[in-house]
Design an enzyme around this catalytic site. Structure first.
Site, PDB file in Angstrom:
ATOM      1  N   CYS A 162       0.823  -1.220   0.000  1.00 31.55           N
ATOM      2  CA  CYS A 162       0.000   0.000   0.000  1.00 31.55           C
ATOM      3  C   CYS A 162       0.855   1.269   0.000  1.00 31.55           C
ATOM      4  O   CYS A 162       0.406   2.328  -0.435  1.00 31.55           O
ATOM      5  CB  CYS A 162      -0.932  -0.016   1.201  1.00 31.55           C
ATOM      6  SG  CYS A 162      -0.135  -0.509   2.731  1.00 31.55           S
ATOM      7  N   HIS A 257      -2.899   6.668   2.968  1.00 28.00           N
ATOM      8  CA  HIS A 257      -1.444   6.824   3.041  1.00 28.00           C
ATOM      9  C   HIS A 257      -1.016   8.034   2.202  1.00 28.00           C
ATOM     10  O   HIS A 257      -1.373   8.141   1.022  1.00 28.00           O
ATOM     11  CB  HIS A 257      -0.730   5.594   2.470  1.00 28.00           C
ATOM     12  CG  HIS A 257      -0.762   4.388   3.362  1.00 28.00           C
ATOM     13  ND1 HIS A 257      -1.332   4.369   4.609  1.00 28.00           N
ATOM     14  CD2 HIS A 257      -0.263   3.127   3.167  1.00 28.00           C
ATOM     15  CE1 HIS A 257      -1.190   3.167   5.144  1.00 28.00           C
ATOM     16  NE2 HIS A 257      -0.549   2.399   4.290  1.00 28.00           N
TER      17      HIS A 257
END
Ligand code: NAP
Length: 366
Positions: A162, A257
């Site tokens: 990710c 993120h």
């Protein structure tokens, strides 16, 4: 417009953060229907709704069709329903070797395994796919099946970490426009959900920034090289024309993120206007645009200096968009920008579903 299909799937690790998002995104999916859920021995034998009692973290309700399914123990291969052909694996087992063998165990039994785990990401004959970048890496699957003597329907394909999703599609867009990047300094600010459901209630992570995530910097530096690599009969040869240096931190954000990225170009440097227009006009190859989860414009360029922000931007494009802001020329590198993507959607479940759609479109899953 995508045509309806009726592919029966199982979600392994269905009780975790990524598994829950998988179930949420697969509700009413035009191609895939979840008929089986599996998790650890702790959850097995319970109805799904009982297994996730007190730890269902989605804003929407548990999908009705899944709520009363009995959770299977993932290690019990024999009780998987006969008509399942594809498994989404969102497991977090203790040992990588165990996960590797486990995923190939399912492939050996003829299942298409679509995994979010890191265990097989550096296995040479396993494609690690971001459809906007390396859809052609599916070409390694016939070699994987031949080399490992797998049945024609069985294989393992993985999606990357990710931490890299907020910037690698940007690098690809620039490369396709004739501006290849050869060096990048990346600093990530990674959300709590990236460490699984237990991290959300871990008090040590609240009101804090943790300047180290075990193994994450190595993955952030190495995984893009495989994605930008080339398929051969022996597996994927990694790219050697890009150097990435990464610092990865954990911040008290629930989802999303962020990556602060400084880049240098191999040859020519685009103008600021060219840079922005390359990103905002970047699109998928036409033949991939009918994938149900594909975005026509996967990168959103934000001109507001106070964006991207996880709270405001993580759900753009149903969590599949990459939001990019603060694009500017840089004193030490050529350019810098800040990228943001939803870690459990674009960075995990949504990315895995998009990859499974690609594999279906190419005839690997039926
Ligand atoms: P998680 O929330 O901790 O969930 C882990 C899942 O694995 C649960 O369903 C759990 O079942 C099951 N499990 C744990 N230990 C097991 C065992 N020994 N045997 C069988 N099942 C076991 O983790 P996650 O964040 O969803 O991550 C899942 C995978 O995706 C991991 O490999 C992770 O590295 C990867 N990933 C995560 C993200 C993210 O943003 N979170 C992004 C990309 C990739 P029980 O509920 O029964 O314990």
């Amino acid at each position: 417009m995508s045509v309806e299909k009726n592919i029966k799937v199982s979600v392994l690790g269905a009780t975790g953060m990524v598994g829950q998002n998988c179930l949420r995104l697969l509700k009413n999916h035009p191609w895939f229907q979840v008929i089986d859920v599996a998790a650890s021995q702790r959850s097995s034998g319970k109805t799904y709704k009982d297994a996730v009692e007190g730890k269902w973290h989605m804003e929407t309700d548990i999908p009705h069709d899944v709520s009363n399914l009995i959770v299977r123990n993932v290690h019990d291969f024999d009780s998987i329903p006969d008509d399942v052909t594809c498994v989404f694996s969102a497991l977090d087992l203790n040992e990588k070797e165990e996960t590797r063998n486990f995923e190939f165990g399912y492939a050996q039994k003829g299942y298409a395994v679509i995994s979010t785990s890191s265990a097989n990401r550096q296995t040479d004959d396993v494609p690690m796919i971001i459809p906007e970048i390396n859809a052609d890496h599916t070409d390694v699957i016939p070699f994987q099946q031949k080399n490992r003597d797998l049945p024609s329907s069985g294989f393992v394909a993985v999606k990357p970490n990710c931490s890299i999703q907020s910037y690698v599609v940007v690098l690809e867009a620039l490369k396709q426009a004739g501006f290849p990047v050869d060096r990048a300094q990346v600093t990530t600010l990674q959300a709590l959900s990236g460490a699984g459901y237990k991290a959300l209630s871990n008090l040590a992570l609240q009101d804090n920034v943790v300047p180290y995530i075990a193994g994450e910097e190595e993955k952030t530096e190495k995984e893009p090289l495989k994605i930008f690599g080339n398929v051969t009969e022996d597996g994927i040869i990694q790219a050697t024309n890009l150097n990435i240096n990464a610092v990865c931190t954990r911040v008290p954000v629930v989802d999303g993120h962020t990556a602060v990225v400084h880049i240098g170009f191999l040859d020519e440097v685009p103008s600021l206007d060219e840079f922005k227009s390359i990103l905002s006009s970047f699109t998928l190859e036409p033949q991939l645009l009918n994938l149900p989860s594909a975005l026509n414009r996967p990168i959103i360029v934000l001109d507001d200096n106070a964006r991207p922000q996880p709270k405001l931007d993580r759900n753009s494009g149903e969590g599949m968009a990459i939001s990019v802001g603060r694009i500017a020329e840089d004193t030490f590198f050529d350019f810098r920008f800040i990228g943001l993507s939803h870690n459990t959607v674009r960075g995990a479940s949504g990315g895995a579903i998009l990859m499974a759609e690609l594999l279906t479109e190419k005839g690997f899953i039926s």
